[in-house]
Design a protein around this motif. Structure first.
Motif, mmCIF file in Angstrom:
data_model
loop_
_atom_site.group_PDB
_atom_site.id
_atom_site.type_symbol
_atom_site.label_atom_id
_atom_site.label_comp_id
_atom_site.label_asym_id
_atom_site.label_seq_id
_atom_site.Cartn_x
_atom_site.Cartn_y
_atom_site.Cartn_z
ATOM 1 N N THR A 1 12.293 -34.561 0.334
ATOM 2 C CA THR A 1 11.514 -34.573 -0.907
ATOM 3 C C THR A 1 11.331 -33.174 -1.468
ATOM 4 O OG1 THR A 1 9.508 -34.581 0.464
ATOM 5 C CG2 THR A 1 10.288 -36.706 -0.375
ATOM 6 N N GLU A 2 11.038 -32.197 -0.607
ATOM 7 C CA GLU A 2 10.852 -30.844 -1.103
ATOM 8 C C GLU A 2 12.173 -30.207 -1.514
ATOM 9 O OE1 GLU A 2 8.995 -28.474 1.865
ATOM 10 O OE2 GLU A 2 10.562 -28.780 3.362
ATOM 11 N N ILE B 1 25.262 -29.286 -8.071
ATOM 12 C CA ILE B 1 24.126 -29.783 -7.297
ATOM 13 C C ILE B 1 24.229 -29.344 -5.846
ATOM 14 C CG2 ILE B 1 23.094 -31.893 -6.341
ATOM 15 C CD1 ILE B 1 23.727 -33.222 -9.070
ATOM 16 N N ARG C 1 23.509 -25.658 -5.495
ATOM 17 C CA ARG C 1 22.071 -25.361 -5.493
ATOM 18 C C ARG C 1 21.440 -25.762 -4.160
ATOM 19 N NH1 ARG C 1 22.044 -27.573 -10.898
ATOM 20 N NH2 ARG C 1 20.925 -29.416 -10.138
ATOM 21 N N CYS D 1 14.761 -31.876 -2.897
ATOM 22 C CA CYS D 1 15.075 -32.449 -4.212
ATOM 23 C C CYS D 1 14.208 -31.818 -5.304
ATOM 24 C CB CYS D 1 14.893 -33.960 -4.190
ATOM 25 S SG CYS D 1 16.106 -34.833 -3.174
ATOM 26 N N ALA D 2 12.931 -31.611 -4.993
ATOM 27 C CA ALA D 2 12.039 -30.994 -5.979
ATOM 28 C C ALA D 2 12.461 -29.568 -6.274
ATOM 29 C CB ALA D 2 10.599 -31.031 -5.469
ATOM 30 N N ALA D 3 12.880 -28.825 -5.257
ATOM 31 C CA ALA D 3 13.242 -27.420 -5.437
ATOM 32 C C ALA D 3 14.514 -27.248 -6.257
ATOM 33 C CB ALA D 3 13.401 -26.747 -4.077
ATOM 34 N N ILE D 4 15.471 -28.156 -6.083
ATOM 35 C CA ILE D 4 16.740 -28.006 -6.803
ATOM 36 C C ILE D 4 16.811 -28.872 -8.058
ATOM 37 C CG2 ILE D 4 17.928 -27.401 -4.679
ATOM 38 C CD1 ILE D 4 19.197 -30.137 -4.613
ATOM 39 N N GLY D 5 15.732 -29.642 -8.330
ATOM 40 C CA GLY D 5 15.668 -30.426 -9.559
ATOM 41 C C GLY D 5 16.663 -31.563 -9.624
ATOM 42 N N THR D 6 16.810 -32.284 -8.525
ATOM 43 C CA THR D 6 17.792 -33.367 -8.440
ATOM 44 C C THR D 6 17.160 -34.602 -7.807
ATOM 45 O OG1 THR D 6 19.590 -31.766 -8.166
ATOM 46 C CG2 THR D 6 20.046 -34.019 -7.506
ATOM 47 N N ALA D 7 17.503 -35.765 -8.323
ATOM 48 C CA ALA D 7 17.033 -37.009 -7.729
ATOM 49 C C ALA D 7 17.668 -37.206 -6.362
ATOM 50 C CB ALA D 7 17.371 -38.189 -8.632
ATOM 51 N N GLU D 8 16.942 -37.868 -5.471
ATOM 52 C CA GLU D 8 17.436 -38.079 -4.110
ATOM 53 C C GLU D 8 18.772 -38.821 -4.103
ATOM 54 O OE1 GLU D 8 16.201 -40.690 -0.183
ATOM 55 O OE2 GLU D 8 14.608 -39.878 -1.460
#
Length: 311
Positions: free
Chosen positions: A228-229, A209, A212, A231-238
């Motif tokens: 937020t962007e 993680i 990435r 987390c979305a880009a690397i596919g991981t929850a905050e």
């Protein structure tokens, strides 16, 4: 040609190039005068370095392809050095296998590295102990026999002292060959006759993680980034990213993003020409509230941004 030299630095940016076996970025985490000394030695195939730094910092980067790098502490009583979230204890060797690595330390500490081409390490291991040192992707920490570790520390210190006092000796081929043979032999014995600890599945997941996360930051060096962007880009929850960052760099992702951007601003200020303004550089890096930015900059670097720009 073999050589040895001692370099001193008062700025973290040029100091990054001193890590010859890796491409590193270094971010001091506290205000104060940056001071670092590195002793570098290049033998035929083996590279080694000895480091001493004054400020606490985070270091992140990748090991250069084709080489195997090993790190260890050179003093027992000093601030802890965390490697990818795990404290590196005196008497241990960290095997740098992961492409992305993080180190976090307190101020005033000393460490050392040794690196070899992968094929040279494999051949030496077969010749010395009859088998190759395993080239696993798992991050490893090895605790050698204390006698062997003491021998490695003593050899490393001796060669480093030669670089400081008698660097001309590295021009003698037989001297270089003897030093390299002793260092390689002792290193291989330490690696193959020690107790190995590897990372857990959960830790490996956090390693990936954070890797990435760093790759995304590298791909967007001058872009203001928001959690937020990211987390979305690397596919991981905050929450998961926050836990992984706390382990690896000792702070959450928002604070790490802020620290990283502050250092990128400072780098840009130091490299700017006379036509560039502090406002332009600060806003280019996502700092819109210039008053708060200036206060935070002074708290971290001990001077206002305009002074850095003039320098």
């Amino acid at each position: 040609m073999s050589w040895g030299r001692v370099l001193t630095f008062d700025d973290p940016f040029p100091y990054q190039s001193a890590f010859r076996a890796a491409d590193m970025e270094l971010f001091p985490t506290a205000k104060g005068e940056f001071r670092a000394e590195v002793t570098q030695v290049e033998l035929n195939q083996l590279w080694m370095a000895r480091f001493h730094e004054k400020l606490p910092r985070i270091q992140t980067g990748v090991i250069k392809r084709g080489r195997k790098a090993f790190g260890f502490l050179t003093k027992a009583n000093q601030p802890e050095l965390y490697s990818c979230g795990r404290p590196l204890s005196p008497g241990e060797i960290h095997v740098n296998n992961f492409e992305v690595t993080h180190h976090k330390s307190g101020g005033d500490f000393s460490s050392a590295t040794v690196s070899l081409p992968r094929e040279e390490l494999a051949a030496a291991s077969v010749a010395i102990v009859g088998r190759e040192f395993p080239d696993t992707s798992a991050r490893q920490f090895i605790r050698p026999n204390p006698r062997l570790m003491e021998r490695l520390l003593a050899l490393h210190e001796m060669v480093g002292q030669m670089a400081k006092t008698t660097p001309d000796l590295f021009a003698a081929a037989e001297v270089v060959r003897a030093l390299e043979q002793q260092l390689v032999y002792t290193l291989v014995k330490c690696l193959t006759e020690g107790t190995v600890s590897t990372t857990t599945t959960g830790t490996l997941r956090h390693d990936l993680i954070v890797a990435r996360f760093e790759e995304f930051l590298e791909a967007n060096p001058n872009t203001p980034l928001y959690l937020t962007e990211v987390c979305a880009a690397i596919g991981t929850a905050e929450r998961t990213l926050r836990i992984a960052c706390e382990e690896h760099v000792g702070m959450g992702p928002i604070r790490y993003l802020h620290l990283r951007r502050m250092h990128l601003v400072r780098r840009a200020l130091l490299r700017a020409d006379s036509s560039t303004t502090v406002t332009r550089i600060a806003t280019d890096h996502g700092f819109w509230e210039l008053g708060r930015f200036s206060v935070a900059y002074r708290q971290l670097f001990g001077e206002v941004p305009s002074v850095t720009l003039k320098r």
